[in-house]
Design a protein around this motif. Structure first.
Motif, short mmCIF file in Angstrom:
data_model
loop_
_atom_site.label_atom_id
_atom_site.label_comp_id
_atom_site.label_asym_id
_atom_site.label_seq_id
_atom_site.Cartn_x
_atom_site.Cartn_y
_atom_site.Cartn_z
N ASP A 113 0.82 -1.22 0.00
CA ASP A 113 0.00 0.00 0.00
C ASP A 113 0.85 1.27 0.00
O ASP A 113 0.34 2.36 -0.29
CB ASP A 113 -0.94 0.01 1.21
CG ASP A 113 -1.99 -1.08 1.13
OD1 ASP A 113 -2.26 -1.56 0.01
OD2 ASP A 113 -2.55 -1.46 2.18
N GLN A 151 -8.08 -1.99 -1.30
CA GLN A 151 -6.98 -1.62 -2.20
C GLN A 151 -7.46 -1.31 -3.61
O GLN A 151 -6.83 -0.51 -4.31
CB GLN A 151 -5.95 -2.76 -2.23
CG GLN A 151 -5.23 -2.96 -0.90
CD GLN A 151 -4.47 -4.27 -0.85
OE1 GLN A 151 -4.86 -5.26 -1.48
NE2 GLN A 151 -3.38 -4.30 -0.08
N LYS A 154 -7.99 2.40 -4.65
CA LYS A 154 -6.75 3.16 -4.71
C LYS A 154 -5.96 2.88 -6.00
O LYS A 154 -5.18 3.73 -6.44
CB LYS A 154 -5.87 2.83 -3.50
CG LYS A 154 -6.52 3.16 -2.16
CD LYS A 154 -5.65 2.70 -1.01
CE LYS A 154 -6.33 2.96 0.34
NZ LYS A 154 -5.50 2.46 1.47
#
Length: 255
Positions: A113, A151, A154
């Motif tokens: 991340d 996730q 993003k």
């Protein structure tokens, strides 16, 4: 020059004082043309068809010869050839290089991340594979983990830069199958997230309805074990049913 032609030219020269310059030049040229035509007619016939032997056209296509020719190409062309070969190949490829780089960046920065999407895209572009469907297969297995649902949003913008065909969409679904199969033993709850994962892909326009329905219609061992493929599709059933019902409702409204 033949005697007859020489006599003709001599006669023309003797007549020169009584002829205009242009007329004289034309007469000389005519005499020379007559000689040339006579020489052509008397020349022996020549067979101009060259004998072409089989070995002059044959090309060595053995693996060693192909590698030798490829090594002589400029770097840019060698990379392009490798990319095309890798589309159907395996082993240590340029795609492995991309995957290894992403994983190394994740380890260095303390987690996937923390690796910037722009940096990842730039790396793929440096390798010349930013538009390849197999790149999406790499992304699906390296950009996501057990936290995939948080996730996806993003990474959606970057993924949309790469996904531009049904083949890319299938690679995303196939890579996700493989990821779930790899992590499912340690994180069995991932199967419960399949519907949410597909909803997010669909919401962010990463996969189309048609590709999802085709993917869900039959299990495949292309990306993972057939048992895992069946399990993933079984978990995806509510989403696929929702797509089907929405499509039928839309069709009835149009009627």
């Amino acid at each position: 020059m033949e005697p007859q032609t020489r006599r003709t030219v001599t006669q023309v020269v003797k007549m020169a004082p009584r002829m205009a310059p242009m007329a004289m030049e034309m007469m000389v040229m005519l005499a020379l043309m007559i000689e040339f035509q006579k020489m052509q007619a008397e020349a022996p016939e020549v067979n101009v068809e060259a004998e072409v032997k089989d070995h002059e056209w044959s090309v060595d296509v053995s693996e060693e010869a192909v590698k030798a020719r490829q090594a002589q190409l400029p770097g840019e062309f060698k990379q392009k050839l490798s990319i095309e070969d890798d589309e159907e190949g395996g082993g240590n490829t340029i795609y492995d290089e991309l995957g290894d780089w992403i994983q190394a960046q994740a380890a260095e920065k303390g987690g996937i991340d923390n690796v910037d999407s722009i940096s990842i895209y730039v790396k793929a572009k440096e390798l010349g594979i930013e538009a390849k469907s197999r790149t999406i297969l790499v992304f699906a297995q390296t950009l996501f983990d057990q936290n995939i649902c948080s996730q996806i949003p993003k990474r959606a913008s970057m993924l949309k830069q790469v996904i531009n065909s049904e083949r890319h969409e299938k690679a995303l679904l196939g890579g996700t199958e493989r990821l779930i199969g790899q992590l499912g033993t340690e994180h069995p709850g991932l199967y419960d997230q399949v519907v949410k994962i597909l909803q997010l892909y669909y919401h962010h326009d990463l996969v189309s309805e048609e590709v999802c329905m085709a993917w869900g219609s039959k299990a495949s061992k292309k990306y993972t074990d057939i048992s895992i493929s069946k399990k993933v599709r079984k978990a995806a059933a509510p989403f696929l049913t929702w797509l089907q019902e929405a499509d039928e409702e839309e069709s009835s409204d149009e009627e």
